[in-house]
Design a protein around this motif. Sequence first.
Motif, PDB file in Angstrom:
ATOM      1  N   ASP A   1      42.010  42.163  42.726  1.00  0.00           N
ATOM      2  CA  ASP A   1      41.076  42.705  43.734  1.00  0.00           C
ATOM      3  C   ASP A   1      39.636  42.542  43.261  1.00  0.00           C
TER       4      ASP A   1
ATOM      5  N   LYS B   1      35.334  34.944  51.559  1.00  0.00           N
ATOM      6  CA  LYS B   1      36.764  35.055  51.878  1.00  0.00           C
ATOM      7  C   LYS B   1      37.081  36.404  52.516  1.00  0.00           C
ATOM      8  N   VAL B   2      38.009  36.364  53.465  1.00  0.00           N
ATOM      9  CA  VAL B   2      38.390  37.595  54.156  1.00  0.00           C
ATOM     10  C   VAL B   2      39.002  38.585  53.167  1.00  0.00           C
TER      11      VAL B   2
ATOM     12  N   THR C   1      41.463  41.496  52.841  1.00  0.00           N
ATOM     13  CA  THR C   1      42.569  41.997  53.663  1.00  0.00           C
ATOM     14  C   THR C   1      42.530  43.522  53.761  1.00  0.00           C
ATOM     15  N   GLN C   2      43.236  44.035  54.774  1.00  0.00           N
ATOM     16  CA  GLN C   2      43.347  45.493  54.977  1.00  0.00           C
ATOM     17  C   GLN C   2      43.880  46.176  53.722  1.00  0.00           C
ATOM     18  N   GLU C   3      44.852  45.496  53.068  1.00  0.00           N
ATOM     19  CA  GLU C   3      45.473  46.127  51.894  1.00  0.00           C
ATOM     20  C   GLU C   3      44.442  46.303  50.778  1.00  0.00           C
TER      21      GLU C   3
END
Length: 740
Positions: free
Chosen positions: A56, A68-69, A71-73
């Motif tokens: 992360d 870069k996207v 993510t929700q997680e």
Amino acid sequence: MSTGFRAYARYQALATASQRSVPKNKARQNSTVNSELFGCHTFNYTQMAKMLPASDVKLLKNHPVSGKVITQEVAHRVALAVKQWAVEKGATHYTHWFQPQTESTAEKHDAFLDFNDEGLPIEKLNGKLLICQEPDASSFPSGGQRTTFEARGYTIWDASSFMFLNETKYGKTLTIPSLFISYNGEPLDNKTPLLRSIRALNKQAMVALDLLGEPTSYVQVNCGPEQEFFVIDSALYHLRPDLQLAGKTVLGAPSHKGQQLDDHYFGTINTRVINMMMEVEAELITLGVPVKTRHNEVAPSQYEMAPIYEGANMATDHNRLLMAVLKKVSRRHNLTVLFHEKPFNGLNGSGKHLNWSLSSSQGVNLLDPGDSLEENLRFLYFLTASLRAVHDHGDLLRAAVAVPGNDFRMGANEAPPGIMSVFLGHTLSKVVNDLVDGAKEKSINHFGAQDTINLDIVKIPSINKDNTDRNRTSPFAFTGNKFEFRALGSSQSISTPITYLNTGVTASLEKMNGELKALLDQGKSLQGSLLAVIVQNLSKSKAIHFDGDSYSDEWKKEAENRNLPHLKTTPQALAKIIEPNNMALFKKYGIMGSDEEILARQSIAMERYVMLRMIELKSAHELLTTYVFPAASEYLKQLASAVNKTTQAIGSVPNAQKDYLLRYSELTGELATKMTALAKTIEQISELEESGNLVKTANYIVEYGMTAHDEAREVADKLETMIDDSLWPLPRYRELLFVN
Ligand code: ADP
Ligand code: MG
């Protein structure tokens, strides 16, 4: 209320200001060591590494350039970690913090407080709340991009800048740097275009380095903004409605002692001010703002602070924080910080020097000349791209610094005029001229790029910073290993200047990359091709190269001969943004998505110009009518009565006094005339404003509004030097500037 009452308030404020003590030291309570305190109130990579999986942290670290996207997680894990960290540090609330097109920041706070399924109170922040807040925020300028029924705006977490804790006396708020977009996904802020420009430039600079055989994983834009400002005592500030409303004095006679003795610049910093600065620095250090330099500036009560340079996005947030913390902390010290570009007539105004450079992921400064031929060619390639950007997009760079206060500064004897040119300094100028002339003399067919080209001319003697930094008059100067864009206004956000500069350099790099690639594809040597592209592009941007005195009238004439645009006012400069070639440029690199967006941005800036000028004009009119004229009339009455009484007493008219009375009376009459003229002009501007024609209104202000103000002010400033001091209602320049 009698007229003398305001003068009494002034004397009281002076007494208060002169007897201030420094408040109890709050700074450095936990540690005096900067390196220990640095960033302790930010959720930085070190903090993240303690609480998040390594993957992360890596994703977030690369985010500024990769885009870069997330993510929700990942967002959810970050949210839980940052909430825990913030709550442990004493935060009760969180807020998205964004930069609408108002040249300031905005925020809307929410408590972490929520209830769980059992109805019990908890502290809550999840991925969804971290990523997106719906502040509604329908009142921010959108230039017609949002209709009322879909006026909702969203703020989106900007994962490329650190979250931090904003501390006030009673608590802390977790502050989340964010972008601001419309319901339809169009950006409404100044940060989104900035991030896009960083990525566009990264892409073209990486292509360039690939072609040069020096691949890198990203190219970073580095910025170090030097911030100038004035500091005055709050008691005096509060007696000047013009400073409060317009940020500048709209009238005021000069102080006999101003900056002419050069005794303030780099002088010993005033005790109250240095203590205030130390508290500011201590707070900024905890917020991870690497503040480094402080010094007195040229005008009395004028100062500068500068951080160590950082990535452009972080530098932008940190400059806003520096300004915000200065504002906040100065209050505790009963001082007021002024960021206006020209608070005082006749004294230097305040600007912001934006130092700008590019570096590779290996940490190589691409604007640093090196020792080897390869390094010099790389340096010349990026230097040339920057020069070409100023040449091809000088009008945009001028538009990037078009904030209303800057018009009072630019072109005066303190800041460059509205002509964009580049200063290279003696050494580098010689290199550049030799390259261009040498190529001409040897009649090198640039794009023939013979391998036999004489590479000796690329030898660059080491460039000493002192060598290159002697000219303070240039709007855009090369200073050893970076450019210094010196035309910025002190109040403005650095985001737009960086965005436009990045966009220009992206365009010239793309052009040069194309030329270089074509030559290489023909099988030409790398060095010969590079040199050919450099020479070709340097020749094309020759017109903006100027090492002389940019403040001089000769330069204005010379620039005209060279066909360089001279954009004197904000409306003139803003008009350039919507010229078809510039709109095409922004769209090509995705900096702004559509014509509508660009038009909206330009119209917001134009509207701001009109509104700010109207605040100045109306403040001036009100002060003249309700402060200066009553005082002037009172003194007229006293003078007249003195002449009358003297005549009775001595049995003849005292001629000298009567002459003085006559002159003074005429001047008071003139004030009334000019005041009325100003009122009429304001009315005419209001009518135009109501008709909705912004450009016409702005131009009318430039042509008539400013003159009406100047003329009325001239009379008032003369009267200020004649009226009995015990009647004068406003703190004078000398009091504002020298009492603290
Ligand atoms: P001066 O007043 O002499 O121009 P200052 O020390 O006041 O210099 O400010 C210089 C600014 O330039 C600082 O913010 C510094 O960190 C920044 N700077 C230095 N090198 C670079 C670079 N390579 N890229 C961007 N900014 C830089
Ligand atoms: Mg400096």
